[in-house]
Design a protein around this motif. Structure first.
Motif, PDB file in Angstrom:
ATOM      1  N   GLU A 101      16.192  61.061  50.823  1.00 42.74           N
ATOM      2  CA  GLU A 101      15.760  60.092  51.830  1.00 42.74           C
ATOM      3  C   GLU A 101      16.849  59.866  52.873  1.00 42.74           C
ATOM      4  O   GLU A 101      16.573  59.839  54.075  1.00 42.74           O
ATOM      5  CB  GLU A 101      15.383  58.768  51.156  1.00 42.74           C
ATOM      6  CG  GLU A 101      14.734  57.765  52.075  1.00 42.74           C
ATOM      7  CD  GLU A 101      13.436  58.262  52.702  1.00 42.74           C
ATOM      8  OE1 GLU A 101      13.315  58.172  53.948  1.00 42.74           O
ATOM      9  OE2 GLU A 101      12.559  58.724  51.970  1.00 42.74           O
ATOM     10  N   GLU A 102      18.097  59.716  52.440  1.00 44.09           N
ATOM     11  CA  GLU A 102      19.208  59.526  53.379  1.00 44.09           C
ATOM     12  C   GLU A 102      19.396  60.763  54.255  1.00 44.09           C
ATOM     13  O   GLU A 102      19.690  60.643  55.442  1.00 44.09           O
ATOM     14  CB  GLU A 102      20.505  59.220  52.628  1.00 44.09           C
ATOM     15  CG  GLU A 102      20.575  57.800  52.124  1.00 44.09           C
ATOM     16  CD  GLU A 102      21.913  57.485  51.491  1.00 44.09           C
ATOM     17  OE1 GLU A 102      22.964  57.888  52.052  1.00 44.09           O
ATOM     18  OE2 GLU A 102      21.918  56.839  50.427  1.00 44.09           O
ATOM     19  N   SER A 155      27.161  66.758  51.616  1.00 45.13           N
ATOM     20  CA  SER A 155      27.207  66.022  50.349  1.00 45.13           C
ATOM     21  C   SER A 155      25.831  65.488  49.955  1.00 45.13           C
ATOM     22  O   SER A 155      25.462  65.531  48.774  1.00 45.13           O
ATOM     23  CB  SER A 155      28.239  64.896  50.402  1.00 45.13           C
ATOM     24  OG  SER A 155      27.931  63.965  51.416  1.00 45.13           O
ATOM     25  N   LEU A 156      25.053  65.020  50.920  1.00 50.86           N
ATOM     26  CA  LEU A 156      23.702  64.543  50.611  1.00 50.86           C
ATOM     27  C   LEU A 156      22.819  65.700  50.138  1.00 50.86           C
ATOM     28  O   LEU A 156      22.042  65.550  49.188  1.00 50.86           O
ATOM     29  CB  LEU A 156      23.069  63.866  51.832  1.00 50.86           C
ATOM     30  CG  LEU A 156      23.621  62.488  52.169  1.00 50.86           C
ATOM     31  CD1 LEU A 156      23.143  62.048  53.551  1.00 50.86           C
ATOM     32  CD2 LEU A 156      23.224  61.458  51.111  1.00 50.86           C
ATOM     33  N   TYR A 157      22.971  66.857  50.773  1.00 48.42           N
ATOM     34  CA  TYR A 157      22.191  68.032  50.361  1.00 48.42           C
ATOM     35  C   TYR A 157      22.548  68.424  48.928  1.00 48.42           C
ATOM     36  O   TYR A 157      21.670  68.659  48.098  1.00 48.42           O
ATOM     37  CB  TYR A 157      22.445  69.203  51.317  1.00 48.42           C
ATOM     38  CG  TYR A 157      21.712  70.452  50.911  1.00 48.42           C
ATOM     39  CD1 TYR A 157      20.386  70.642  51.281  1.00 48.42           C
ATOM     40  CD2 TYR A 157      22.325  71.419  50.121  1.00 48.42           C
ATOM     41  CE1 TYR A 157      19.690  71.779  50.884  1.00 48.42           C
ATOM     42  CE2 TYR A 157      21.636  72.554  49.718  1.00 48.42           C
ATOM     43  CZ  TYR A 157      20.319  72.733  50.109  1.00 48.42           C
ATOM     44  OH  TYR A 157      19.631  73.849  49.702  1.00 48.42           O
ATOM     45  N   ARG A 166       9.325  66.481  53.270  1.00 51.39           N
ATOM     46  CA  ARG A 166      10.098  65.926  54.396  1.00 51.39           C
ATOM     47  C   ARG A 166      11.548  66.393  54.334  1.00 51.39           C
ATOM     48  O   ARG A 166      12.163  66.689  55.353  1.00 51.39           O
ATOM     49  CB  ARG A 166      10.028  64.398  54.413  1.00 51.39           C
ATOM     50  CG  ARG A 166       8.652  63.868  54.772  1.00 51.39           C
ATOM     51  CD  ARG A 166       8.591  62.371  54.994  1.00 51.39           C
ATOM     52  NE  ARG A 166       9.098  61.625  53.865  1.00 51.39           N
ATOM     53  CZ  ARG A 166      10.064  60.702  53.932  1.00 51.39           C
ATOM     54  NH1 ARG A 166      10.636  60.397  55.080  1.00 51.39           N
ATOM     55  NH2 ARG A 166      10.467  60.056  52.861  1.00 51.39           N
ATOM     56  N   PHE A 167      12.108  66.463  53.112  1.00 56.57           N
ATOM     57  CA  PHE A 167      13.483  66.928  52.924  1.00 56.57           C
ATOM     58  C   PHE A 167      13.615  68.387  53.360  1.00 56.57           C
ATOM     59  O   PHE A 167      14.537  68.739  54.105  1.00 56.57           O
ATOM     60  CB  PHE A 167      13.894  66.751  51.458  1.00 56.57           C
ATOM     61  CG  PHE A 167      15.254  67.301  51.129  1.00 56.57           C
ATOM     62  CD1 PHE A 167      16.402  66.675  51.584  1.00 56.57           C
ATOM     63  CD2 PHE A 167      15.396  68.444  50.353  1.00 56.57           C
ATOM     64  CE1 PHE A 167      17.663  67.175  51.281  1.00 56.57           C
ATOM     65  CE2 PHE A 167      16.644  68.952  50.041  1.00 56.57           C
ATOM     66  CZ  PHE A 167      17.785  68.305  50.505  1.00 56.57           C
ATOM     67  N   GLU A 168      12.699  69.237  52.918  1.00 54.30           N
ATOM     68  CA  GLU A 168      12.748  70.658  53.277  1.00 54.30           C
ATOM     69  C   GLU A 168      12.617  70.847  54.791  1.00 54.30           C
ATOM     70  O   GLU A 168      13.280  71.706  55.377  1.00 54.30           O
ATOM     71  CB  GLU A 168      11.666  71.427  52.531  1.00 54.30           C
ATOM     72  CG  GLU A 168      11.962  71.547  51.044  1.00 54.30           C
ATOM     73  CD  GLU A 168      10.781  72.024  50.210  1.00 54.30           C
ATOM     74  OE1 GLU A 168       9.673  72.217  50.770  1.00 54.30           O
ATOM     75  OE2 GLU A 168      10.967  72.201  48.989  1.00 54.30           O
ATOM     76  N   THR A 169      11.779  70.032  55.420  1.00 54.41           N
ATOM     77  CA  THR A 169      11.633  70.084  56.874  1.00 54.41           C
ATOM     78  C   THR A 169      12.935  69.660  57.548  1.00 54.41           C
ATOM     79  O   THR A 169      13.382  70.281  58.520  1.00 54.41           O
ATOM     80  CB  THR A 169      10.468  69.176  57.332  1.00 54.41           C
ATOM     81  OG1 THR A 169       9.266  69.616  56.695  1.00 54.41           O
ATOM     82  CG2 THR A 169      10.297  69.209  58.838  1.00 54.41           C
ATOM     83  N   THR A 176      16.842  62.957  61.180  1.00 56.60           N
ATOM     84  CA  THR A 176      15.944  62.336  62.169  1.00 56.60           C
ATOM     85  C   THR A 176      16.762  61.646  63.261  1.00 56.60           C
ATOM     86  O   THR A 176      16.459  61.785  64.448  1.00 56.60           O
ATOM     87  CB  THR A 176      15.002  61.325  61.488  1.00 56.60           C
ATOM     88  OG1 THR A 176      14.247  62.019  60.487  1.00 56.60           O
ATOM     89  CG2 THR A 176      14.058  60.680  62.487  1.00 56.60           C
ATOM     90  N   LYS A 177      17.813  60.950  62.856  1.00 54.83           N
ATOM     91  CA  LYS A 177      18.686  60.265  63.824  1.00 54.83           C
ATOM     92  C   LYS A 177      19.385  61.278  64.728  1.00 54.83           C
ATOM     93  O   LYS A 177      19.513  61.070  65.940  1.00 54.83           O
ATOM     94  CB  LYS A 177      19.708  59.421  63.060  1.00 54.83           C
ATOM     95  CG  LYS A 177      20.671  58.657  63.910  1.00 54.83           C
ATOM     96  CD  LYS A 177      21.619  57.859  63.023  1.00 54.83           C
ATOM     97  CE  LYS A 177      22.790  57.354  63.840  1.00 54.83           C
ATOM     98  NZ  LYS A 177      23.837  56.786  62.994  1.00 54.83           N
ATOM     99  N   LEU A 178      19.852  62.376  64.144  1.00 54.32           N
ATOM    100  CA  LEU A 178      20.555  63.396  64.936  1.00 54.32           C
ATOM    101  C   LEU A 178      19.623  64.091  65.916  1.00 54.32           C
ATOM    102  O   LEU A 178      20.076  64.527  66.983  1.00 54.32           O
ATOM    103  CB  LEU A 178      21.187  64.439  63.994  1.00 54.32           C
ATOM    104  CG  LEU A 178      22.345  63.955  63.139  1.00 54.32           C
ATOM    105  CD1 LEU A 178      22.715  65.013  62.112  1.00 54.32           C
ATOM    106  CD2 LEU A 178      23.533  63.589  63.983  1.00 54.32           C
ATOM    107  N   LYS A 179      18.358  64.216  65.582  1.00 55.74           N
ATOM    108  CA  LYS A 179      17.387  64.874  66.464  1.00 55.74           C
ATOM    109  C   LYS A 179      17.057  64.025  67.678  1.00 55.74           C
ATOM    110  O   LYS A 179      16.692  64.551  68.720  1.00 55.74           O
ATOM    111  CB  LYS A 179      16.105  65.194  65.698  1.00 55.74           C
ATOM    112  CG  LYS A 179      16.229  66.393  64.808  1.00 55.74           C
ATOM    113  CD  LYS A 179      15.036  66.642  63.925  1.00 55.74           C
ATOM    114  CE  LYS A 179      13.700  66.351  64.546  1.00 55.74           C
ATOM    115  NZ  LYS A 179      12.568  66.574  63.657  1.00 55.74           N
ATOM    116  N   SER A 180      17.175  62.710  67.541  1.00 54.73           N
ATOM    117  CA  SER A 180      16.754  61.841  68.657  1.00 54.73           C
ATOM    118  C   SER A 180      17.859  61.585  69.654  1.00 54.73           C
ATOM    119  O   SER A 180      18.967  61.968  69.525  1.00 54.73           O
ATOM    120  CB  SER A 180      16.253  60.513  68.123  1.00 54.73           C
ATOM    121  OG  SER A 180      17.213  59.874  67.327  1.00 54.73           O
TER     122      SER A 180
END
Length: 85
Positions: free
Chosen positions: A74-75, A31-33, A6-9, A81-85
């Motif tokens: 996870e974050e 920073s999360l990456y 999921r992270f790689e996607t 996901t939030k940015l895509k929607s």
């Protein structure tokens, strides 16, 4: 789907967002990456006090010190996901 997949996607998806995120969100993604892939920041702080971009990146990553790679992944996934929607 496991977390790593999921992270790689999400990493791939982050490069094809319909609009460019704000600098604040880009710093969050960076920073999360870094925390997810490298762990705690072990780099020296930027030597040039006028390199504001490097300084901001360093500080953003430093603020995540101690966060586990899984939590950072996870974050990251949730943010993309939030940015895509």
């Amino acid at each position: 789907m496991d977390l790593k997949t999921r992270f790689e996607t999400a990493v791939a998806d982050s490069k094809t967002l319909s609009e460019k995120p704000s600098n604040e969100v880009l710093l969050q993604l960076y920073s999360l990456y870094k925390q997810a892939t490298e762990g705690d920041n072990t780099a020296e702080p930027p030597a040039n006090p006028f390199d504001f971009v490097a300084k901001a990146k360093y500080q953003a990553w430093e603020e995540l010190r101690g966060k586990s790679a899984d939590a950072a992944m996870e974050e990251y996934v949730q943010l993309v996901t939030k940015l895509k929607s």
